[in-house]
Write a protein that holds these residues in place. Structure first.
Motif, PDB file in Angstrom:
ATOM      1  N   LYS A 269       7.257   2.078   7.707  1.00  0.00           N
ATOM      2  CA  LYS A 269       7.777   0.801   7.194  1.00  0.00           C
ATOM      3  C   LYS A 269       9.207   0.681   7.734  1.00  0.00           C
ATOM      4  CE  LYS A 269       4.031   0.109   4.955  1.00  0.00           C
ATOM      5  NZ  LYS A 269       3.706   0.205   3.567  1.00  0.00           N
TER       6      LYS A 269
ATOM      7  N   VAL B  80       1.715   5.099   8.772  1.00  0.00           N
ATOM      8  CA  VAL B  80       2.395   3.802   8.857  1.00  0.00           C
ATOM      9  C   VAL B  80       3.893   3.994   8.609  1.00  0.00           C
ATOM     10  CG1 VAL B  80       2.513   1.452   7.935  1.00  0.00           C
ATOM     11  CG2 VAL B  80       0.328   2.666   7.968  1.00  0.00           C
TER      12      VAL B  80
ATOM     13  N   ASP C   6       2.544  -5.908   3.454  1.00  0.00           N
ATOM     14  CA  ASP C   6       3.291  -4.676   3.173  1.00  0.00           C
ATOM     15  C   ASP C   6       4.583  -4.961   2.426  1.00  0.00           C
ATOM     16  OD1 ASP C   6       1.317  -3.217   4.327  1.00  0.00           O
ATOM     17  OD2 ASP C   6       2.369  -2.811   6.193  1.00  0.00           O
TER      18      ASP C   6
ATOM     19  N   HIS D 202      -3.765  -7.319   1.890  1.00  0.00           N
ATOM     20  CA  HIS D 202      -2.428  -7.167   1.315  1.00  0.00           C
ATOM     21  C   HIS D 202      -1.371  -7.471   2.367  1.00  0.00           C
ATOM     22  CE1 HIS D 202      -3.098  -3.274   3.318  1.00  0.00           C
ATOM     23  NE2 HIS D 202      -1.773  -3.216   3.435  1.00  0.00           N
TER      24      HIS D 202
ATOM     25  N   LEU E  12       1.886   1.180  12.852  1.00  0.00           N
ATOM     26  CA  LEU E  12       0.698   1.926  12.424  1.00  0.00           C
ATOM     27  C   LEU E  12       0.209   2.764  13.594  1.00  0.00           C
ATOM     28  CD1 LEU E  12      -2.103   2.224  10.847  1.00  0.00           C
ATOM     29  CD2 LEU E  12      -2.602  -0.069  11.641  1.00  0.00           C
TER      30      LEU E  12
ATOM     31  N   ARG F 146       0.879  -1.150   0.000  1.00  0.00           N
ATOM     32  CA  ARG F 146       0.000   0.000   0.000  1.00  0.00           C
ATOM     33  C   ARG F 146       0.917   1.201   0.000  1.00  0.00           C
ATOM     34  NH1 ARG F 146      -5.231   0.754   0.911  1.00  0.00           N
ATOM     35  NH2 ARG F 146      -5.721   2.838   1.596  1.00  0.00           N
TER      36      ARG F 146
ATOM     37  N   ARG G 258     -10.608   8.470   8.185  1.00  0.00           N
ATOM     38  CA  ARG G 258      -9.895   7.863   9.314  1.00  0.00           C
ATOM     39  C   ARG G 258      -8.413   7.956   8.959  1.00  0.00           C
ATOM     40  NH1 ARG G 258      -6.728   3.277   9.425  1.00  0.00           N
ATOM     41  NH2 ARG G 258      -8.046   1.506   9.981  1.00  0.00           N
TER      42      ARG G 258
ATOM     43  N   ILE H  41      -7.335  -2.561   5.787  1.00  0.00           N
ATOM     44  CA  ILE H  41      -8.198  -1.578   6.441  1.00  0.00           C
ATOM     45  C   ILE H  41      -9.627  -2.002   6.130  1.00  0.00           C
ATOM     46  CG2 ILE H  41      -8.732   0.880   6.630  1.00  0.00           C
ATOM     47  CD1 ILE H  41      -6.154   1.560   5.269  1.00  0.00           C
TER      48      ILE H  41
ATOM     49  N   ASN I 121      -2.566   7.275   5.440  1.00  0.00           N
ATOM     50  CA  ASN I 121      -3.881   6.862   4.927  1.00  0.00           C
ATOM     51  C   ASN I 121      -4.954   7.777   5.496  1.00  0.00           C
ATOM     52  OD1 ASN I 121      -3.244   4.230   3.577  1.00  0.00           O
ATOM     53  ND2 ASN I 121      -2.497   3.733   5.620  1.00  0.00           N
TER      54      ASN I 121
ATOM     55  N   SER J 136      -4.434   7.435   9.418  1.00  0.00           N
ATOM     56  CA  SER J 136      -3.409   6.604  10.054  1.00  0.00           C
ATOM     57  C   SER J 136      -2.069   6.874   9.375  1.00  0.00           C
ATOM     58  CB  SER J 136      -3.761   5.112   9.962  1.00  0.00           C
ATOM     59  OG  SER J 136      -3.815   4.692   8.617  1.00  0.00           O
TER      60      SER J 136
ATOM     61  N   HIS K 277      -3.256  -8.357   5.935  1.00  0.00           N
ATOM     62  CA  HIS K 277      -4.099  -7.446   6.723  1.00  0.00           C
ATOM     63  C   HIS K 277      -4.792  -6.478   5.781  1.00  0.00           C
ATOM     64  CE1 HIS K 277      -0.269  -5.333   6.148  1.00  0.00           C
ATOM     65  NE2 HIS K 277      -0.981  -4.197   6.238  1.00  0.00           N
TER      66      HIS K 277
ATOM     67  N   VAL L 147       3.718   5.589   4.979  1.00  0.00           N
ATOM     68  CA  VAL L 147       2.473   5.673   4.217  1.00  0.00           C
ATOM     69  C   VAL L 147       1.466   6.403   5.099  1.00  0.00           C
ATOM     70  CG1 VAL L 147       0.549   4.387   3.210  1.00  0.00           C
ATOM     71  CG2 VAL L 147       2.866   3.530   2.935  1.00  0.00           C
TER      72      VAL L 147
ATOM     73  N   THR M 292      -8.706  -2.188  11.607  1.00  0.00           N
ATOM     74  CA  THR M 292      -7.651  -2.871  10.844  1.00  0.00           C
ATOM     75  C   THR M 292      -7.838  -4.373  11.099  1.00  0.00           C
ATOM     76  OG1 THR M 292      -6.206  -1.009  11.325  1.00  0.00           O
ATOM     77  CG2 THR M 292      -5.176  -2.968  10.380  1.00  0.00           C
TER      78      THR M 292
HETATM   79  O1  AKG Z   1      -4.552   2.121   8.418  1.00  0.00           O
HETATM   80  C1  AKG Z   1      -4.638   0.901   8.563  1.00  0.00           C
HETATM   81  O2  AKG Z   1      -5.497   0.359   9.256  1.00  0.00           O
HETATM   82  C2  AKG Z   1      -3.672  -0.014   7.854  1.00  0.00           C
HETATM   83  C3  AKG Z   1      -2.889   0.652   6.785  1.00  0.00           C
HETATM   84  C4  AKG Z   1      -2.078  -0.302   6.004  1.00  0.00           C
HETATM   85  O3  AKG Z   1      -2.226  -1.485   6.042  1.00  0.00           O
HETATM   86  C5  AKG Z   1      -1.018   0.209   5.141  1.00  0.00           C
HETATM   87  O4  AKG Z   1      -0.916   1.424   4.954  1.00  0.00           O
HETATM   88  O5  AKG Z   1      -0.235  -0.608   4.618  1.00  0.00           O
END
Ligand code: AKG
Ligand code: FE2
Length: 708
Positions: A624, A622, A528, A526, A561, A84, A618, A607, A515, A620, A605, A513, A576
């Motif tokens: 990596k 992330v 990561d 997906h 996250l 993602r 929402r 979203i 979101n 978030s 996993h 990332v 999630t």
């Molecule tokens: O925001 C989330 O719940 C997960 C985000 C996620 O899986 C990602 O950005 O790879």
């Protein structure tokens, strides 16, 4: 070379998990152009191309030499492997192959640039050949720039270490003829090399007199002259012969795989060797040219030294910015005690000690006080099975999720959300367009959702705001046996080395990332990232090889996250979700302000989109990350946090032996004793909750006669 000239490539990877129903063997396409093809249409277009599959020990090499066409069936959606990303339509599709076929799905490997160790980083002697083009290193030995390692906190230390004399040999001889040394290769790989190299060498002028030497584990304590002397004295046979592979246990593989080129003829092979290895079904490795100054080093030390220089040059281990935490006197830790001097700052953008003194007022707080209030609210294991280990056997494996509350304070969370949007931004509407754009996708062709723009992603890494540094520092304190590094997105992206870099900050993957998912947004299962699916031409693979995540002593791929919304009522949903593919069940984590979720990146996993009740997105963020096990000698006092960059520089003297890293992890207590793998679940947190396939008693007969 028989390698198709088309620019796409498909990396196959084999996972054997006898305990799993489905994911016994899968191949993952990570090329943008390839992933637009279905398996069937790919085969129609490239009917004669077979797929290169690898796994750490090449146990299946014989299979993939068979070169048969493959019947691929569609992958369950959770293997639609896609990072993602914050940046556009980079995605990938994955397909499983039924186990019983055990087919060498050999698809396409393009001739991509392979990294070659930039020799001048090893010392002050002039470069052998011309510097490379500015952009990216190429596969050629011409790509030998005259630069010093980058991304290091303490370059002086490195230079000092380079001047260390190393072990001296009593019968040092200057190599008089050419040789190619394959260090740390598995016996099965050496067998292939032994078949292929003589033919290659006979086509070269003077090639016939070039020795090809498989360095076995027991030879790692020798210097190069000693190894060559053994050759000359016939200790292990004539030219093009190999050391005994009997003793070449997995430990040699684990020490790191390096090809050392001695002499001009050998060096002239450097440009093509990795492409040839890939064609032969052998994972490419780090290639370096022997220099006289290596003469006194044991091979073990030389390998570690070269690997470290290579990692430094390619920026493979980029430490996150942290503040060093100094353990306060016990009395000062107690709630209500004076807080001054509790931590020192090491970066300009970090929260200062003075800020900390007024923590609650200005949105910052002192780390020790915060850390003491952090609570583990979940520590779970799922997606279990058995995987091949680089240590030469199959090992138990499982993916993990950890949920921590309290790692970031409310004022810090607010400050970060403001930084990522704008102060006073109306969170009931879409994110601000100056920082966000619709770019995030979970799979090719999906409607993009809101993600952070490249300049914001880059700023998060290069100029992190105080709450980011604070969170990173506290994470480092929780995992003192690891150096916490940004995932080197550029180097493990399948764009690496393609030459189509558009310049600037644009990368196909990123280390962060963002979101901002809205009601109705598409969100798909997906993973990561996964160390088994990094492109074969990536410097990451050359240095660390292929391994399954959680392999002891290897960098652990982890995502962190953070939920950012101020309030997130229950009926807004957007949990999630984490999947145990084998049992088709899993767990979910509800977003809560400031909550942190750590997950191992290969765990499926997704979203779930917010409900229609939710007025705004929402948010978030992330991270990596790769968690790099520190060698034992560098493991700091777990109570004292640590300076990541310093520890990495320490490793530069070649002491980064795998055994040391494993010992460090075990001593430091981040790996439970007797565990076959490392994970984000710390032993002191107790046994993880076991979900689905990770539960040893899952699937037991419900009706058990006589047990009532
Ligand atoms: O925001 C989330 O719940 C997960 C985000 C996620 O899986 C990602 O950005 O790879
Ligand atoms: Fe993800």
């Amino acid at each position: 070379m028989g390698v198709p000239s088309i620019r796409v490539w498909l990396l196959g990877s084999i996972t054997i998990r006898p305990e799993k129903l489905s994911s016994t063997l899968y191949a993952t396409a990570t090329s943008a152009s390839m992933s637009t093809l279905t398996p069937a249409s790919a085969l129609r277009q490239h009917p004669t191309i077979s797929c290169w599959m690898h796994e750490p020990h090449h146990l299946w090499r014989r299979n993939f030499q068979a070169r048969r066409n493959v019947v691929l069936r569609s992958c369950p959606s959770y293997f639609a492997d896609c990072n993602r990303t914050g940046l556009g339509a980079k995605s990938a599709a994955g397909w499983t192959v039924p186990l019983e076929l055990r087919i060498p799905a050999r698809f396409v490997i393009s001739s991509r640039s392979h990294s070659v160790l930039p020799l001048p980083v090893l010392g002050p002697s002039p470069p052998l050949l011309a510097p490379p083009p500015a952009a990216r290193p190429t596969s050629s030995m011409e790509a030998i720039p005259e630069t010093q390692p980058r991304s290091r906190k303490n370059p002086n230390k490195r230079q000092k270490q380079q001047q260390q004399p190393g072990r001296r040999t009593t019968h040092a001889v200057r190599p008089e003829k050419d040789a190619v040394l394959f260090i740390g290769f598995h016996p099965e790989e050496l067998e292939v090399i032994q078949q292929q190299m003589p033919e290659l060498l006979t086509q070269m002028e003077d090639g016939g007199s070039t020795s090809v030497i498989g360095v076995t584990y027991d030879m790692l304590s020798y210097t190069i002259p000693e190894v060559l002397l053994r050759q000359v004295s016939g200790a292990s046979g004539a030219d093009n012969s190999y050391g005994s592979t009997d003793s070449n246990g997995p430990a040699a593989v684990a020490a790191g795989r390096v090809i050392l080129l001695v002499g001009p003829t050998a060096r002239s092979l450097g440009a093509q060797l990795n492409d040839l290895l890939a064609e032969w079904g052998v994972v490419p490795a780090l290639i370096a040219a022997y220099q006289p100054k290596h003469e006194g080093m044991s091979l073990r030390r030389l390998v570690a030294f070269l690997r470290d220089a290579h990692a430094a040059y390619y920026g493979l281990l980029q430490p996150v910015r942290v503040e060093s935490l100094q353990q306060p006197p016990l009395t000062a830790v107690a709630r209500g005690d004076e807080r001054s001097g509790v931590f020192a700052t090491s970066s300009s953008s970090a929260i200062s000690a003075a800020d900390a003194a007024g923590a609650e007022d200005d949105g910052t707080s002192d780390h020790w006080r915060v850390l003491e209030d952090v609570r583990v609210v979940l520590c779970a294991a799922m997606d279990a099975g058995e995987v091949a280990s680089i240590h030469g056997h199959y090992r138990r494996d499982a993916g993990h999720v950890v949920v921590l509350d309290g790692l970031l304070t409310a004022p810090e969370r607010r400050q970060l959300l403001d930084w990522l949007t704008a102060e006073g931004h109306d969170h009931g509407g879409p994110p601000p367009e100056g920082k966000w754009e619709r770019v995030c996708v979970d799979h090719e062709g999906a409607r993009p959702t809101w993600g952070l723009q490249p300049h914001v992603l880059q700023a998060l890494r290069d100029h992190p705001p105080p709450p980011v540094v604070a969170l990173q520092s506290r994470l480092a304190a929780l995992y003192p046996e690891y150096d916490i590094c940004h995932m080197p997105a550029d180097q493990i992206s399948d764009e690496y080395g393609s030459g189509d870099d558009s310049g600037g900050v644009d990368t196909s993957l990123s280390s962060f990332v963002g979101n901002a998912v809205m009601p109705g947004d598409p969100c798909a299962w997906h993973t990561d990232a996964d160390p088994t699916t990094v492109p074969p031409h990536s410097p990451w693979v050359h240095n660390f090889g292929y391994y399954h995540n959680r392999e002891l002593g290897r960098p652990l791929f982890v995502s962190m996250l953070l939920y950012l919304n101020e309030i997130w009522p229950e009926d807004y949903h957007a949990e999630t979700m984490f999947l145990d593919p084998e049992t088709q069940l899993g767990l979910f984590v509800r977003p809560a302000p400031g909550r942190v979720v750590l997950l191992e990146q290969d765990l499926p996993h997704r979203i779930s989109a917010p409900s229609l009740e939710a007025s705004g997105p929402r948010y978030s963020l992330v991270w990596k990350l790769v968690l790099v096990p520190r060698p034992r000698t560098n493991a700091p006092d777990p109570s004292g946090g640590g300076d990541c960059g310093e520890a990495l520089a320490e490793g530069a003297d070649g002491a980064v032996a795998l055994e040391e890293a494993i010992a460090g992890a075990q001593e430091g207590g981040c790996v439970a004793s007797g565990s076959e793998f490392q994970s984000i679940c710390r032993p002191e947190w107790g046994e993880p909750v076991r979900i689905g396939s990770a539960n040893s008693r899952y699937g037991i007969p419900a009706f058990q006669r006589g047990k009532r």
